[in-house]
Design a protein around this motif. Structure first.
Motif, PDB file in Angstrom:
ATOM      1  N   VAL A  32      34.006  23.526 -21.682  1.00 31.17           N
ATOM      2  CA  VAL A  32      33.090  24.330 -20.870  1.00 31.17           C
ATOM      3  C   VAL A  32      31.737  24.506 -21.551  1.00 31.17           C
ATOM      4  CG1 VAL A  32      34.922  25.589 -19.692  1.00 31.17           C
ATOM      5  CG2 VAL A  32      33.992  26.482 -21.836  1.00 31.17           C
ATOM      6  N   THR A  33      31.454  23.705 -22.565  1.00 35.22           N
ATOM      7  CA  THR A  33      30.249  23.916 -23.363  1.00 35.22           C
ATOM      8  C   THR A  33      29.044  23.147 -22.831  1.00 35.22           C
ATOM      9  OG1 THR A  33      31.587  24.336 -25.328  1.00 35.22           O
ATOM     10  CG2 THR A  33      29.286  23.724 -25.701  1.00 35.22           C
ATOM     11  N   ARG A  34      29.224  21.927 -22.382  1.00 35.29           N
ATOM     12  CA  ARG A  34      28.094  21.133 -21.887  1.00 35.29           C
ATOM     13  C   ARG A  34      27.504  21.748 -20.612  1.00 35.29           C
ATOM     14  NH1 ARG A  34      26.935  16.397 -24.256  1.00 35.29           N
ATOM     15  NH2 ARG A  34      28.536  15.239 -25.396  1.00 35.29           N
ATOM     16  N   GLY A  35      26.187  21.553 -20.444  1.00 32.82           N
ATOM     17  CA  GLY A  35      25.530  22.000 -19.221  1.00 32.82           C
ATOM     18  C   GLY A  35      25.374  23.499 -19.103  1.00 32.82           C
ATOM     19  N   GLN A  36      25.380  24.216 -20.222  1.00 36.34           N
ATOM     20  CA  GLN A  36      25.266  25.671 -20.204  1.00 36.34           C
ATOM     21  C   GLN A  36      23.917  26.125 -20.756  1.00 36.34           C
ATOM     22  OE1 GLN A  36      27.464  27.784 -19.018  1.00 36.34           O
ATOM     23  NE2 GLN A  36      29.374  26.605 -18.893  1.00 36.34           N
ATOM     24  N   TYR A  37      23.407  27.217 -20.205  1.00 40.18           N
ATOM     25  CA  TYR A  37      22.287  27.902 -20.839  1.00 40.18           C
ATOM     26  C   TYR A  37      22.798  28.619 -22.088  1.00 40.18           C
ATOM     27  CZ  TYR A  37      19.635  27.357 -16.475  1.00 40.18           C
ATOM     28  OH  TYR A  37      18.989  26.853 -15.368  1.00 40.18           O
ATOM     29  N   VAL A  38      22.024  28.595 -23.149  1.00 38.15           N
ATOM     30  CA  VAL A  38      22.394  29.287 -24.380  1.00 38.15           C
ATOM     31  C   VAL A  38      21.187  30.016 -24.958  1.00 38.15           C
ATOM     32  CG1 VAL A  38      24.261  27.684 -24.984  1.00 38.15           C
ATOM     33  CG2 VAL A  38      21.925  27.253 -25.810  1.00 38.15           C
ATOM     34  N   THR A  39      21.480  30.926 -25.877  1.00 38.11           N
ATOM     35  CA  THR A  39      20.450  31.590 -26.662  1.00 38.11           C
ATOM     36  C   THR A  39      20.730  31.341 -28.126  1.00 38.11           C
ATOM     37  OG1 THR A  39      20.105  33.338 -25.017  1.00 38.11           O
ATOM     38  CG2 THR A  39      19.377  33.789 -27.268  1.00 38.11           C
ATOM     39  N   VAL A  40      19.734  30.833 -28.835  1.00 33.15           N
ATOM     40  CA  VAL A  40      19.817  30.698 -30.278  1.00 33.15           C
ATOM     41  C   VAL A  40      19.242  31.977 -30.876  1.00 33.15           C
ATOM     42  CG1 VAL A  40      19.236  29.296 -32.291  1.00 33.15           C
ATOM     43  CG2 VAL A  40      19.437  28.217 -30.032  1.00 33.15           C
ATOM     44  N   HIS A  41      20.005  32.630 -31.721  1.00 32.35           N
ATOM     45  CA  HIS A  41      19.581  33.913 -32.276  1.00 32.35           C
ATOM     46  C   HIS A  41      18.899  33.659 -33.625  1.00 32.35           C
ATOM     47  CE1 HIS A  41      21.717  36.019 -29.089  1.00 32.35           C
ATOM     48  NE2 HIS A  41      22.669  35.101 -29.242  1.00 32.35           N
ATOM     49  N   GLY A  42      17.601  33.363 -33.534  1.00 37.81           N
ATOM     50  CA  GLY A  42      16.813  33.066 -34.721  1.00 37.81           C
ATOM     51  C   GLY A  42      16.334  34.324 -35.418  1.00 37.81           C
TER      52      GLY A  42
ATOM     53  N   GLY B 185      13.666  36.117 -33.516  1.00 38.43           N
ATOM     54  CA  GLY B 185      13.955  36.496 -32.146  1.00 38.43           C
ATOM     55  C   GLY B 185      14.727  35.428 -31.403  1.00 38.43           C
ATOM     56  N   PRO B 186      15.174  35.730 -30.186  1.00 38.82           N
ATOM     57  CA  PRO B 186      15.978  34.788 -29.414  1.00 38.82           C
ATOM     58  C   PRO B 186      15.176  33.577 -28.951  1.00 38.82           C
ATOM     59  CG  PRO B 186      15.447  36.715 -28.100  1.00 38.82           C
ATOM     60  CD  PRO B 186      14.978  37.007 -29.482  1.00 38.82           C
ATOM     61  N   VAL B 187      15.847  32.411 -28.978  1.00 38.66           N
ATOM     62  CA  VAL B 187      15.237  31.152 -28.539  1.00 38.66           C
ATOM     63  C   VAL B 187      16.104  30.580 -27.427  1.00 38.66           C
ATOM     64  CG1 VAL B 187      14.511  28.841 -29.222  1.00 38.66           C
ATOM     65  CG2 VAL B 187      14.346  30.736 -30.868  1.00 38.66           C
ATOM     66  N   PRO B 188      15.577  30.426 -26.206  1.00 42.07           N
ATOM     67  CA  PRO B 188      16.384  29.868 -25.125  1.00 42.07           C
ATOM     68  C   PRO B 188      16.580  28.365 -25.274  1.00 42.07           C
ATOM     69  CG  PRO B 188      14.154  30.290 -24.355  1.00 42.07           C
ATOM     70  CD  PRO B 188      14.228  30.817 -25.759  1.00 42.07           C
ATOM     71  N   GLY B 189      17.715  27.897 -24.783  1.00 44.70           N
ATOM     72  CA  GLY B 189      17.992  26.469 -24.815  1.00 44.70           C
ATOM     73  C   GLY B 189      19.094  26.113 -23.841  1.00 44.70           C
ATOM     74  N   VAL B 190      19.425  24.836 -23.787  1.00 44.43           N
ATOM     75  CA  VAL B 190      20.519  24.343 -22.951  1.00 44.43           C
ATOM     76  C   VAL B 190      21.347  23.363 -23.764  1.00 44.43           C
ATOM     77  CG1 VAL B 190      19.281  24.640 -20.772  1.00 44.43           C
ATOM     78  CG2 VAL B 190      19.134  22.455 -21.988  1.00 44.43           C
TER      79      VAL B 190
ATOM     80  N   VAL C  93      19.056  26.108 -39.793  1.00 43.05           N
ATOM     81  CA  VAL C  93      20.487  25.859 -39.921  1.00 43.05           C
ATOM     82  C   VAL C  93      21.210  27.178 -40.204  1.00 43.05           C
ATOM     83  CG1 VAL C  93      22.252  24.749 -41.346  1.00 43.05           C
ATOM     84  CG2 VAL C  93      20.216  23.481 -40.656  1.00 43.05           C
ATOM     85  N   GLY C  94      22.313  27.400 -39.493  1.00 38.39           N
ATOM     86  CA  GLY C  94      23.082  28.626 -39.649  1.00 38.39           C
ATOM     87  C   GLY C  94      22.778  29.684 -38.619  1.00 38.39           C
ATOM     88  N   ASP C  95      21.776  29.476 -37.765  1.00 39.94           N
ATOM     89  CA  ASP C  95      21.523  30.439 -36.690  1.00 39.94           C
ATOM     90  C   ASP C  95      22.675  30.396 -35.687  1.00 39.94           C
ATOM     91  OD1 ASP C  95      19.103  31.324 -37.679  1.00 39.94           O
ATOM     92  OD2 ASP C  95      17.876  30.030 -36.394  1.00 39.94           O
TER      93      ASP C  95
END
Length: 355
Positions: free
Chosen positions: A96-106, A109-114, A154-156
């Motif tokens: 269920v991981t592919r094709g999802q919106y995600v947030t990288v917690h840098g 601050g938060p970084v949006p991604g897919v 790396v590690g976020d």
């Protein structure tokens, strides 16, 4: 469920707490319980503990616990083209991981991604195998590695970007029901025990790093050394069409709290909780744990010389996906049962088996 209690649940669900990065969620827990507790404290790794001191003449202490962390992903590397390579945090489900919106917690601050997915038109139709998470990538829109590293490192940690959705009736869907619901019930059980002026010392605990080894409960169990511990967590509701028949448990949403039996589940505690439920008119379901509950109860019951423990569970559909579904009526009843048990715990002591 009262509006303020639902608001607490929604705040927990909206707060990202991947294992090892639970601080923001622990703050939500602490802020909620400060007005009810005699003391609230945290330890070196962020386990949060609220304390009701009870009657000094009563030698009984109770832990009501839920784990505050959730599964997720983590930045493993950054490619020359600016894509983020991944590793798991806990038991993330690759299907269920592919094709999802995600947030990288840098750190800034938060970084949006897919999470990228090759279009169906371009895939080999004879090959429907699922790629491992290590082969997937997150696209944050960076043009190259240099730009990507301006935002992440790396590690976020990474979490799915989903919202809380009310379904029909009293059902709710969200990521992280595992185990915001356990945290909610531990806090609510504590609040209700305090309102009943519990004679026992009662601790509400939000543990860290359950999803990567039940580590926080090991620390807390050793530190508090309680007489009894109730670990609230989700369990599989197998009331959907695709649930494997050979793994069906009979657990259904809306049918009440789930009392574990076997392994870590102490028989005296099981009997006591069922008695409290009967007296309160709360219907319970039973689950069989032949070898391992898979919860913080495992860490509590082996702490020091042994702590009488129980896994008290909330039925949950679609565990470890971004669309976990629970029934808020079950949730409220688990909180009520925990509160009632904590208020009466001293009357059931000592928690030991007769041989």
């Amino acid at each position: 469920m009262e509006e303020r209690h639902r608001a607490f649940l929604d705040e927990l669900l909206a707060t990202a707490t991947p294992s090892g990065f639970e601080t923001a969620g622990q703050r939500v827990f602490v802020d909620y319980l400060e007005e009810y507790a005699d003391e609230v404290r945290t330890d070196a790794y962020g386990n949060a503990v609220a304390v009701h001191e009870g009657d000094p003449a009563v030698d009984c202490s109770v832990v009501l616990a839920g784990h505050g962390d959730e599964i997720g992903l983590m930045v493993r590397d950054v490619t020359d083209d600016g894509f983020l390579k991944l590793t798991r945090v806990g038991g993330a489900d690759r299907t269920v991981t592919r094709g999802q919106y995600v947030t990288v917690h840098g750190s800034d601050g938060p970084v949006p991604g897919v999470v990228g997915q090759t279009a169906i038109h371009l895939r080999d139709h004879d090959d429907d195998t699922q790629s491992d998470i290590a082969e997937m990538h997150v696209d944050i829109g960076a043009v190259d590695e240099t730009e990507a590293r301006e935002h992440v490192e790396v590690g976020d940690p990474i979490t799915f970007d989903t919202s809380v959705q009310d379904l029909e009736g009293s059902l709710v869907a969200a990521r992280g029901m595992d185990n915001r619901t356990g945290v909610w019930t531990a806090a609510e059980g504590f609040r209700r025990a305090v309102e009943r002026d519990a004679d026992a010392t009662v601790y509400a605990v939000s543990t860290v790093q359950e999803e990567v080894g039940r580590n926080g409960a090991k620390m807390v169990g050793y530190d508090l050394d309680p007489d009894v511990a109730i670990a609230a967590d989700v369990t599989h509701a197998t009331d959907t069409p695709e649930s494997p028949g050979d793994k069906g448990s009979g657990i259904e949403l809306g049918e009440g709290p789930v009392v574990g039996r076997g392994s870590a589940n102490h028989p005296v505690v099981v009997k006591a909780v069922r008695t409290v439920a009967d007296d309160a008119g709360v219907d319970v379901q039973l689950s069989a744990a032949g070898s391992d509950t898979g919860t913080d109860a495992e860490s509590f019951y082996t702490s020091r010389a042994g702590v009488a423990s129980l896994n008290l569970a909330i039925p949950n559909r679609y565990m470890h996906t971004p669309v976990e579904v629970i029934d808020t009526e079950d949730l409220d009843e688990v909180g009520e049962l925990m509160g009632r048990f904590a208020a009466r715990a001293a009357s059931f002591a000592p928690f030991s088996v007769e041989v």
